[in-house]
Design a protein around this motif. Structure first.
Motif, PDB file in Angstrom:
ATOM      1  N   UNK A 118      24.327  10.277 -10.160  1.00  0.00           N
ATOM      2  CA  UNK A 118      23.035   9.407  -9.903  1.00  0.00           C
ATOM      3  C   UNK A 118      22.064  10.230 -10.529  1.00  0.00           C
ATOM      4  N   UNK A 119      21.524  11.462 -10.285  1.00  0.00           N
ATOM      5  CA  UNK A 119      20.674  12.305 -11.006  1.00  0.00           C
ATOM      6  C   UNK A 119      20.742  12.308 -12.625  1.00  0.00           C
TER       7      UNK A 119
ATOM      8  N   UNK B  96      29.923  14.603  -2.173  1.00  0.00           N
ATOM      9  CA  UNK B  96      28.563  14.132  -2.212  1.00  0.00           C
ATOM     10  C   UNK B  96      28.107  15.083  -3.030  1.00  0.00           C
ATOM     11  N   UNK B  97      28.062  15.913  -3.560  1.00  0.00           N
ATOM     12  CA  UNK B  97      27.420  16.792  -4.692  1.00  0.00           C
ATOM     13  C   UNK B  97      27.592  15.942  -5.934  1.00  0.00           C
TER      14      UNK B  97
ATOM     15  N   UNK C 152      41.048  18.318   0.783  1.00  0.00           N
ATOM     16  CA  UNK C 152      39.841  17.292   0.665  1.00  0.00           C
ATOM     17  C   UNK C 152      38.643  18.121   0.609  1.00  0.00           C
ATOM     18  N   UNK C 153      37.452  17.433   0.127  1.00  0.00           N
ATOM     19  CA  UNK C 153      36.233  18.117   0.128  1.00  0.00           C
ATOM     20  C   UNK C 153      35.204  16.965   0.103  1.00  0.00           C
ATOM     21  N   UNK C 154      34.579  16.662   1.303  1.00  0.00           N
ATOM     22  CA  UNK C 154      33.359  15.888   1.276  1.00  0.00           C
ATOM     23  C   UNK C 154      32.264  16.591   0.640  1.00  0.00           C
ATOM     24  N   UNK C 155      31.918  17.778   0.832  1.00  0.00           N
ATOM     25  CA  UNK C 155      30.848  18.467   0.029  1.00  0.00           C
ATOM     26  C   UNK C 155      30.656  18.225  -1.351  1.00  0.00           C
TER      27      UNK C 155
END
Length: 120
Positions: free
Chosen positions: A85-86, A78-79, A72-75
């Protein structure tokens, strides 16, 4: 000894995360990060399953912390959300946040329910 078990589990989980992410994402022609979403749901379900079983500390270190932690990867979540969004895909970013939070908790809960069915 626990640190070595975590490293061994991570040595399997990290490449599996990368390979699964690439395989899933290559099947979708969308901006939504389906690969990351998939590994996060699978890892959450597996961790919920594992932690609901009567497991030894070495199993928790190897599979829970090592394998699931690297799978799993939260980072990356998030990225990818910030990138969505950007780039103007705000709806996809919001769906990624809501789906990952609700889906991850739901997957972990389903894992615990499944483990309960095995342990009776």
């Amino acid at each position: 000894m626990s640190a070595l078990l975590v490293v061994l589990g991570a040595a399997v989980g990290a490449p599996l995360r990368y390979l699964t992410d690439r395989a899933v994402q290559s099947r979708h022609d969308m901006v939504f990060p389906w690969g990351t979403f998939t590994v996060n749901m699978a890892g959450s379900a597996l961790l919920g399953f594992l932690l609901a079983l009567p497991a030894d500390a070495w199993v928790t270190a190897l599979v829970g912390t090592g394998f699931c932690g690297a799978l799993t990867t939260y980072s990356t979540f998030a990225y990818e959300t910030v990138r969505l969004a950007g780039s103007g895909a705000r709806l996809a970013a919001a769906l990624n946040i809501a789906g990952s939070l609700v889906g991850g908790l739901g997957a972990a809960w389903c894992g615990t329910v499944l483990a309960g069915a095995f342990t009776g």
